[in-house]
Design an enzyme around this catalytic site. Structure first.
Site, mmCIF file in Angstrom:
data_model
loop_
_atom_site.group_PDB
_atom_site.id
_atom_site.type_symbol
_atom_site.label_atom_id
_atom_site.label_comp_id
_atom_site.label_asym_id
_atom_site.label_seq_id
_atom_site.Cartn_x
_atom_site.Cartn_y
_atom_site.Cartn_z
ATOM 1 N N HIS A 10 -11.123 2.901 3.190
ATOM 2 C CA HIS A 10 -11.608 1.668 2.567
ATOM 3 C C HIS A 10 -12.639 0.955 3.436
ATOM 4 O O HIS A 10 -12.536 0.949 4.652
ATOM 5 C CB HIS A 10 -10.453 0.696 2.301
ATOM 6 C CG HIS A 10 -9.322 1.309 1.554
ATOM 7 N ND1 HIS A 10 -9.434 1.725 0.251
ATOM 8 C CD2 HIS A 10 -8.065 1.616 1.938
ATOM 9 C CE1 HIS A 10 -8.289 2.250 -0.140
ATOM 10 N NE2 HIS A 10 -7.445 2.206 0.859
ATOM 11 N N ASN A 29 -5.215 -9.175 3.047
ATOM 12 C CA ASN A 29 -4.861 -8.013 2.232
ATOM 13 C C ASN A 29 -5.549 -8.074 0.863
ATOM 14 O O ASN A 29 -5.588 -9.118 0.226
ATOM 15 C CB ASN A 29 -3.338 -7.995 2.049
ATOM 16 C CG ASN A 29 -2.801 -6.639 1.681
ATOM 17 O OD1 ASN A 29 -3.362 -5.951 0.831
ATOM 18 N ND2 ASN A 29 -1.708 -6.257 2.305
ATOM 19 N N GLN A 96 4.512 0.883 8.986
ATOM 20 C CA GLN A 96 4.956 2.129 8.350
ATOM 21 C C GLN A 96 4.115 3.243 8.977
ATOM 22 O O GLN A 96 2.955 3.403 8.638
ATOM 23 C CB GLN A 96 4.756 2.037 6.846
ATOM 24 C CG GLN A 96 5.329 0.734 6.301
ATOM 25 C CD GLN A 96 5.613 0.780 4.837
ATOM 26 O OE1 GLN A 96 6.748 0.953 4.439
ATOM 27 N NE2 GLN A 96 4.592 0.651 4.035
ATOM 28 N N GLY A 102 6.252 5.599 4.329
ATOM 29 C CA GLY A 102 5.686 4.703 3.314
ATOM 30 C C GLY A 102 4.245 4.318 3.555
ATOM 31 O O GLY A 102 3.685 3.525 2.806
ATOM 32 N N GLN A 103 3.629 4.851 4.594
ATOM 33 C CA GLN A 103 2.233 4.489 4.892
ATOM 34 C C GLN A 103 1.309 5.075 3.829
ATOM 35 O O GLN A 103 1.347 6.281 3.561
ATOM 36 C CB GLN A 103 1.835 5.017 6.277
ATOM 37 C CG GLN A 103 0.458 4.595 6.722
ATOM 38 C CD GLN A 103 0.104 5.157 8.109
ATOM 39 O OE1 GLN A 103 0.734 6.087 8.595
ATOM 40 N NE2 GLN A 103 -0.904 4.596 8.727
ATOM 41 N N THR A 104 0.501 4.219 3.219
ATOM 42 C CA THR A 104 -0.430 4.697 2.190
ATOM 43 C C THR A 104 -1.874 4.723 2.674
ATOM 44 O O THR A 104 -2.694 5.431 2.111
ATOM 45 C CB THR A 104 -0.357 3.817 0.920
ATOM 46 O OG1 THR A 104 -0.627 2.465 1.276
ATOM 47 C CG2 THR A 104 0.997 3.917 0.254
ATOM 48 N N VAL A 105 -2.193 3.920 3.689
ATOM 49 C CA VAL A 105 -3.552 3.932 4.259
ATOM 50 C C VAL A 105 -3.467 4.573 5.650
ATOM 51 O O VAL A 105 -2.806 4.026 6.545
ATOM 52 C CB VAL A 105 -4.143 2.510 4.351
ATOM 53 C CG1 VAL A 105 -5.533 2.549 4.978
ATOM 54 C CG2 VAL A 105 -4.214 1.863 2.972
ATOM 55 N N HIS A 107 -4.535 4.648 8.543
ATOM 56 C CA HIS A 107 -5.229 3.933 9.622
ATOM 57 C C HIS A 107 -4.179 2.962 10.160
ATOM 58 O O HIS A 107 -3.643 2.143 9.396
ATOM 59 C CB HIS A 107 -6.440 3.192 9.038
ATOM 60 C CG HIS A 107 -7.281 2.481 10.046
ATOM 61 N ND1 HIS A 107 -8.660 2.451 9.976
ATOM 62 C CD2 HIS A 107 -6.943 1.749 11.150
ATOM 63 C CE1 HIS A 107 -9.140 1.746 10.994
ATOM 64 N NE2 HIS A 107 -8.109 1.311 11.716
ATOM 65 N N HIS A 109 -1.818 0.242 11.109
ATOM 66 C CA HIS A 109 -1.807 -1.184 10.766
ATOM 67 C C HIS A 109 -0.392 -1.742 10.776
ATOM 68 O O HIS A 109 0.577 -1.021 10.580
ATOM 69 C CB HIS A 109 -2.451 -1.422 9.393
ATOM 70 C CG HIS A 109 -1.780 -0.711 8.268
ATOM 71 N ND1 HIS A 109 -1.992 0.620 7.992
ATOM 72 C CD2 HIS A 109 -0.884 -1.138 7.337
ATOM 73 C CE1 HIS A 109 -1.285 0.980 6.927
ATOM 74 N NE2 HIS A 109 -0.593 -0.065 6.521
ATOM 75 N N HIS A 111 1.882 -4.958 9.106
ATOM 76 C CA HIS A 111 1.971 -6.049 8.122
ATOM 77 C C HIS A 111 2.636 -7.247 8.785
ATOM 78 O O HIS A 111 3.636 -7.096 9.489
ATOM 79 C CB HIS A 111 2.865 -5.641 6.937
ATOM 80 C CG HIS A 111 2.361 -4.502 6.134
ATOM 81 N ND1 HIS A 111 1.789 -4.664 4.889
ATOM 82 C CD2 HIS A 111 2.350 -3.170 6.364
ATOM 83 C CE1 HIS A 111 1.453 -3.482 4.396
ATOM 84 N NE2 HIS A 111 1.787 -2.556 5.267
#
Ligand code: AMW
Length: 180
Positions: A10, A29, A96, A102-105, A107, A109, A111
């Site tokens: 992204h 976000n 994550q 559960g990590q979807t991106v 890179h 990070h 939360h």
């Protein structure tokens, strides 16, 4: 200095960024956790900000000791501000680290989510919201391992916020952090 930043695949606009440290960036976000069946009663703004590593690596495990120190010091700094700004009394700080977590991106990070009494009916339901898409898309393979059946969903059912909305929030957080 560049105005274009990457968060995995992204592109992040400069307006989304409210904190810059040596190795990390704080950003608002695009699709924060939204009030739903839970009892969110925050008066304004988003409920889920991110601190990401400047270096594009997928895993927390990929960070150097200096980067780990920097990202968590930034998380602490951001946490103090968002907890107060959104009327929280606690924080969920969640990383994550890898797709099966559960990590979807892809890179690294973290939360940072302000919390307070009664925001969720069941306190740990927050983790369901952070990982919801991944959980729904898991299937059991023949060898008994849970595998994603679709990748890159990235919180598709959540509404993406407008650029103006994100920029306004980031500007306020930057001001509270003394960044501007
Ligand atoms: W993970 O499920 O990888 O722990 O969380 C990824 C987070 O990144 C999600 O909360 C998602 O809303 C957020 N996100 C995805 N794309 C962007 C973007 N372009 N800008 C800011 N946040 C994003």
């Amino acid at each position: 200095m560049t105005n274009i930043y990457k968060f995995g695949p992204h592109t992040i606009t400069a307006g989304q960024i409210f904190l810059k440290s040596k190795h990390s960036l704080g950003l608002v976000n695009l699709k924060p956790i939204l009030p739903g069946r839970k009892l969110f009663i925050y008066s304004r703004g988003c409920l889920d900000v991110l601190v990401i590593s400047r270096r594009s690596v997928p895993r927390f495990l990929d960070l150097s000791p200096e980067e780990v120190s920097d990202i968590f010091q930034s998380a602490q700094q951001i946490g103090r501000v968002v907890e107060q700004e959104y009327g929280g009394t606690s924080l969920t700080v969640a990383c994550q680290d890898g797709p099966q977590a559960g990590q979807t991106v892809p890179h690294c990070h973290v939360h940072i989510i302000p919390r307070r009494l009664g925001d969720y009916v069941d306190n740990d339901d927050i983790y369901e919201d952070i990982t919801r898409n991944t959980n729904e898309l898991l299937t059991l393979s023949e060898d008994g391992v849970n595998e994603p059946i679709k990748k890159g969903v990235d919180n598709d059912e959540r509404k993406a916020r407008s650029e103006d909305d994100m920029t306004a929030e980031a500007a306020r957080l930057a001001w509270l952090l003394g960044e501007q």
